[in-house]
Design a protein around this motif. Structure first.
Motif, PDB file in Angstrom:
ATOM      1  N   HIS A   1      30.615 -68.502 -12.186  1.00  0.00           N
ATOM      2  CA  HIS A   1      29.726 -69.125 -12.296  1.00  0.00           C
ATOM      3  C   HIS A   1      28.508 -68.645 -11.296  1.00  0.00           C
ATOM      4  CE1 HIS A   1      29.275 -73.260 -14.154  1.00  0.00           C
ATOM      5  NE2 HIS A   1      27.597 -73.280 -13.488  1.00  0.00           N
ATOM      6  N   TRP A   2      28.517 -67.182 -11.792  1.00  0.00           N
ATOM      7  CA  TRP A   2      26.776 -67.128 -11.311  1.00  0.00           C
ATOM      8  C   TRP A   2      26.490 -66.851  -9.994  1.00  0.00           C
ATOM      9  CZ3 TRP A   2      22.771 -70.623 -13.430  1.00  0.00           C
ATOM     10  CH2 TRP A   2      23.133 -71.299 -14.736  1.00  0.00           C
ATOM     11  N   ASP A   3      27.848 -66.798  -9.096  1.00  0.00           N
ATOM     12  CA  ASP A   3      27.758 -66.336  -7.596  1.00  0.00           C
ATOM     13  C   ASP A   3      28.009 -64.617  -6.823  1.00  0.00           C
ATOM     14  OD1 ASP A   3      29.753 -67.893  -8.145  1.00  0.00           O
ATOM     15  OD2 ASP A   3      29.926 -69.194  -6.456  1.00  0.00           O
TER      16      ASP A   3
ATOM     17  N   PHE B   1      33.621 -65.843 -17.912  1.00  0.00           N
ATOM     18  CA  PHE B   1      32.426 -65.850 -17.129  1.00  0.00           C
ATOM     19  C   PHE B   1      31.882 -67.370 -17.956  1.00  0.00           C
ATOM     20  CE2 PHE B   1      33.036 -61.658 -16.614  1.00  0.00           C
ATOM     21  CZ  PHE B   1      32.615 -61.321 -15.899  1.00  0.00           C
ATOM     22  N   ASN B   2      30.732 -68.488 -16.884  1.00  0.00           N
ATOM     23  CA  ASN B   2      29.912 -69.779 -17.725  1.00  0.00           C
ATOM     24  C   ASN B   2      29.344 -68.845 -18.330  1.00  0.00           C
ATOM     25  OD1 ASN B   2      29.505 -72.138 -16.996  1.00  0.00           O
ATOM     26  ND2 ASN B   2      27.963 -71.511 -16.378  1.00  0.00           N
ATOM     27  N   GLU B   3      28.494 -68.838 -19.441  1.00  0.00           N
ATOM     28  CA  GLU B   3      27.273 -68.421 -19.505  1.00  0.00           C
ATOM     29  C   GLU B   3      26.499 -67.162 -19.110  1.00  0.00           C
ATOM     30  OE1 GLU B   3      24.296 -71.614 -18.269  1.00  0.00           O
ATOM     31  OE2 GLU B   3      25.522 -73.206 -19.746  1.00  0.00           O
TER      32      GLU B   3
ATOM     33  N   PHE C   1      23.053 -78.712  -6.167  1.00  0.00           N
ATOM     34  CA  PHE C   1      21.598 -77.688  -6.472  1.00  0.00           C
ATOM     35  C   PHE C   1      21.376 -77.410  -7.751  1.00  0.00           C
ATOM     36  CE2 PHE C   1      20.598 -73.256  -5.674  1.00  0.00           C
ATOM     37  CZ  PHE C   1      19.653 -73.701  -5.266  1.00  0.00           C
ATOM     38  N   GLU C   2      20.771 -78.082  -8.223  1.00  0.00           N
ATOM     39  CA  GLU C   2      20.034 -77.353  -9.809  1.00  0.00           C
ATOM     40  C   GLU C   2      20.059 -75.709  -9.538  1.00  0.00           C
ATOM     41  OE1 GLU C   2      21.217 -77.873 -13.035  1.00  0.00           O
ATOM     42  OE2 GLU C   2      19.782 -76.168 -13.372  1.00  0.00           O
ATOM     43  N   TRP C   3      19.628 -74.809  -8.878  1.00  0.00           N
ATOM     44  CA  TRP C   3      19.148 -73.466  -9.239  1.00  0.00           C
ATOM     45  C   TRP C   3      18.098 -73.528  -8.610  1.00  0.00           C
ATOM     46  CZ3 TRP C   3      23.657 -71.035  -8.440  1.00  0.00           C
ATOM     47  CH2 TRP C   3      24.895 -71.655  -9.822  1.00  0.00           C
ATOM     48  N   ALA C   4      17.214 -72.912  -9.598  1.00  0.00           N
ATOM     49  CA  ALA C   4      15.841 -72.305  -9.322  1.00  0.00           C
ATOM     50  C   ALA C   4      15.486 -74.225  -8.689  1.00  0.00           C
ATOM     51  CB  ALA C   4      15.008 -71.686 -10.191  1.00  0.00           C
TER      52      ALA C   4
ATOM     53  N   TRP D   1      24.401 -65.536 -20.993  1.00  0.00           N
ATOM     54  CA  TRP D   1      23.391 -65.747 -21.132  1.00  0.00           C
ATOM     55  C   TRP D   1      22.924 -65.275 -20.534  1.00  0.00           C
ATOM     56  CZ3 TRP D   1      19.287 -68.578 -21.195  1.00  0.00           C
ATOM     57  CH2 TRP D   1      17.661 -68.417 -21.709  1.00  0.00           C
ATOM     58  N   CYS D   2      22.866 -66.864 -19.441  1.00  0.00           N
ATOM     59  CA  CYS D   2      21.965 -67.423 -17.925  1.00  0.00           C
ATOM     60  C   CYS D   2      21.988 -66.019 -17.174  1.00  0.00           C
ATOM     61  CB  CYS D   2      22.536 -68.530 -18.139  1.00  0.00           C
ATOM     62  SG  CYS D   2      22.055 -69.898 -18.255  1.00  0.00           S
ATOM     63  N   SER D   3      23.652 -65.847 -16.994  1.00  0.00           N
ATOM     64  CA  SER D   3      23.159 -64.289 -16.165  1.00  0.00           C
ATOM     65  C   SER D   3      22.895 -62.888 -16.304  1.00  0.00           C
ATOM     66  CB  SER D   3      24.934 -63.995 -15.550  1.00  0.00           C
ATOM     67  OG  SER D   3      25.205 -65.049 -15.643  1.00  0.00           O
TER      68      SER D   3
ATOM     69  N   ASP E   1      14.938 -85.746 -17.483  1.00  0.00           N
ATOM     70  CA  ASP E   1      13.828 -85.445 -16.562  1.00  0.00           C
ATOM     71  C   ASP E   1      13.658 -83.504 -16.331  1.00  0.00           C
ATOM     72  OD1 ASP E   1      12.968 -87.541 -16.596  1.00  0.00           O
ATOM     73  OD2 ASP E   1      14.364 -88.509 -14.696  1.00  0.00           O
ATOM     74  N   PHE E   2      14.496 -83.080 -17.427  1.00  0.00           N
ATOM     75  CA  PHE E   2      13.984 -82.173 -16.976  1.00  0.00           C
ATOM     76  C   PHE E   2      13.449 -81.190 -18.086  1.00  0.00           C
ATOM     77  CE2 PHE E   2      17.376 -79.026 -15.211  1.00  0.00           C
ATOM     78  CZ  PHE E   2      16.278 -77.484 -15.373  1.00  0.00           C
ATOM     79  N   ASN E   3      12.929 -81.749 -18.632  1.00  0.00           N
ATOM     80  CA  ASN E   3      12.068 -81.971 -19.799  1.00  0.00           C
ATOM     81  C   ASN E   3      12.578 -81.241 -21.326  1.00  0.00           C
ATOM     82  OD1 ASN E   3       8.600 -82.125 -20.808  1.00  0.00           O
ATOM     83  ND2 ASN E   3       8.419 -80.454 -20.475  1.00  0.00           N
TER      84      ASN E   3
ATOM     85  N   THR F   1      32.347 -77.215 -22.741  1.00  0.00           N
ATOM     86  CA  THR F   1      32.956 -77.395 -21.061  1.00  0.00           C
ATOM     87  C   THR F   1      31.465 -77.640 -20.693  1.00  0.00           C
ATOM     88  OG1 THR F   1      32.126 -75.036 -21.943  1.00  0.00           O
ATOM     89  CG2 THR F   1      34.899 -75.597 -21.168  1.00  0.00           C
ATOM     90  N   GLU F   2      30.399 -78.145 -20.980  1.00  0.00           N
ATOM     91  CA  GLU F   2      29.171 -78.681 -20.287  1.00  0.00           C
ATOM     92  C   GLU F   2      28.702 -79.378 -21.681  1.00  0.00           C
ATOM     93  OE1 GLU F   2      26.589 -76.305 -17.791  1.00  0.00           O
ATOM     94  OE2 GLU F   2      28.111 -75.538 -16.675  1.00  0.00           O
ATOM     95  N   ASN F   3      28.098 -80.758 -20.813  1.00  0.00           N
ATOM     96  CA  ASN F   3      27.184 -81.660 -21.438  1.00  0.00           C
ATOM     97  C   ASN F   3      26.351 -82.186 -20.415  1.00  0.00           C
ATOM     98  OD1 ASN F   3      26.406 -84.455 -23.648  1.00  0.00           O
ATOM     99  ND2 ASN F   3      25.767 -82.564 -24.537  1.00  0.00           N
TER     100      ASN F   3
END
Ligand code: BGC
Length: 447
Positions: free
Chosen positions: A121-123, A164-166, A405-408, A168-170, A323-325, A352-354
């Protein structure tokens, strides 16, 4: 009022990820990840936040499992921090890192909760990034070593594995859009990384089979949906490219052993090409046991020459927003799941996420988050529709158990069913927690 029933064996869960909740960034021999370094660069993260402590789940995991138990979930989706296990990316195993996950998994099992484990998950370990990260094929070998180590160490204990999680994001978010670590902005790099992630996934699945590990293995791409604004060909093709960026690009290789031609053409128009070596597609095309789907948002889309990568303009005025627009677009979840099933057959699917970001306030031990409840309700309603339409949906895992912690965006975005006070680290279940608990307990939803 209507009652919507879910199948009896439907699995309910909640999810987190290591970097977003664990903290303990340099404890017990852990190595640095790309997020430990990326968060140190001024300007990368809102308010200069980092996840050195985060929710401190590394120390508070028992309390978190107690909360999972109260919630009544059958599965807990969490991720393993690769640099905790291999501080050097590969080579020596850090046994203290392994011990932590044994403690976590044992405690889950003791409480009757199935671990649903994500390997990546990205780390990424920073030492591997120093050698080119996912652009370097050697990172694939290091990942396979790490995956095999985890499969062997936890066989018989962990039955659900997500490679792998996402991806596309990585790849695209981290290497083309550039707002996730390592923060590059180059389309060709993103395509190289995406292909290598797919290969690493395929190699890990091959290892899982050859080691005869009991359980199921899959991956968790994030998807979205663009509905053509008009029935015209230009709008529908632009929407197809935008959806295909997340769906076909990351699913055709696994289910069909090829990359989709319409996307190859779209990338070629931007001067980028996927580089395939002999044998690569056979490696990627491994049968998987389930498909994890992460879904948050979508919208209508209209052709607009020169807009973004795919000549597409999102048409999302008038939609409610989190609130994330992000527009609330539950009908896209229905559309995308039906589309996936039509394209690839009745593969077992877990959401797996929503979930939704609402920056709820905790007052006197209570958090009222009616908008999150509405969001979840609307998406679950679409899921009951997809089951009726023949999608092989096996379970639902909400993002997230905890605010984290929501990343950026650092700590400025709250997705949790449980509020976390980042100073005191006190956890407070929100109204949505109690609402979800009731849905799980009943196995049905009132709408
Ligand atoms: C990621 C999570 C993230 C969530 C909300 C997903 O892209 O897997 O780590 O917190 O969405 O942005």
């Amino acid at each position: 009022m209507a009652i919507i029933h879910f199948p009896q064996k439907f699995l309910w869960g909640a999810a987190t990820a290591a970097y977003q909740i664990e903290g303990a960034w340099d404890e017990d021999g852990k190595g640095l990840s790309i997020w430990d370094t990326y968060t140190r660069v001024p300007g990368n993260i809102r308010n200069g936040d980092n996840a050195d402590t985060a929710c401190d789940s590394y120390h508070k995991y028992e309390e978190d499992i107690e909360l999972l138990k109260q919630l009544g979930v059958q599965v807990y989706r969490f991720s393993i921090s690769w640099p905790r296990i291999f501080p050097g990316g590969t080579g020596e195993i850090n046994s203290k890192g392994l011990d932590y996950y044994h403690r976590l998994v044992d405690k889950l099992l003791e409480n009757g909760i199935e671990p649903f484990c994500t390997l990546y998950h990205w780390d990424l370990p920073q030492v591997l990034q120093d050698e080119g990260g996912w652009k370097n094929r050697a990172t694939i070998d290091a990942f396979v070593r790490y995956a095999e180590t985890m499969f062997t160490a936890f066989q018989g204990k962990i039955k659900y594995w997500v490679t792998f999680n996402e991806p596309w994001c990585s790849s695209f978010k981290a290497h083309y859009i550039g707002d996730l670590a390592p923060g590059e902005q180059n389309l060709q790099s993103a395509l190289d990384v995406a292909h290598h992630l797919m290969l690493a996934h395929g190699r890990a699945v091959q290892s899982f089979r050859s080691l005869s590990i009991p359980g199921q293995i899959g991956y968790a791409p994030n998807v979205s949906w663009r509905e053509p604004f008009s029935p015209g060909q230009e709008d529908s093709e632009a929407c197809r490219r935008r959806t295909g960026w997340m769906v076909e690009w990351f699913m055709d290789p696994i289910f069909k052993g090829t990359y989709p031609e319409f996307m190859n053409e779209a990338f070629a128009r931007k001067g980028a090409h996927v580089k395939i070596l002999p044998g690569d597609m056979e490696v990627i095309r491994q049968p998987i046991d389930f498909l994890g789907i992460n879904y948050y948002t979508g919208s209508l889309g209209r052709y607009k020459a020169g807009e973004g990568l795919f000549d597409l303009q999102d048409i999302d005025e008038g939609y409610e927003r989190t609130d994330f627009n992000w527009p609330v677009y539950p009908q896209g979840l229905y559309k995308v799941l039906v589309h996936i099933t039509e394209s690839y057959g009745t593969v077992p699917i877990y959401i797996t996420e929503n979930g939704a970001c609402y920056n709820d306030i905790c007052t006197e031990g209570q958090v009222h988050d009616p908008k999150r409840i509405e969001y979840l309700k609307k998406h679950l309603l679409q899921l009951s529709r997809v089951i009726e339409s023949g999608v092989n949906l096996k379970g639902y895992i909400a993002w997230s158990l905890l605010d984290n912690f929501e990343w950026a965006d650092g700590y400025s975005r709250r997705f949790g069913l449980i509020h976390v006070d980042y100073k005191s680290l006190i956890r407070t279940p929100k109204d949505s927690f109690y609402w979800y608990k009731k849905v799980i307990g009943n196995g049905w939803l009132e709408v």
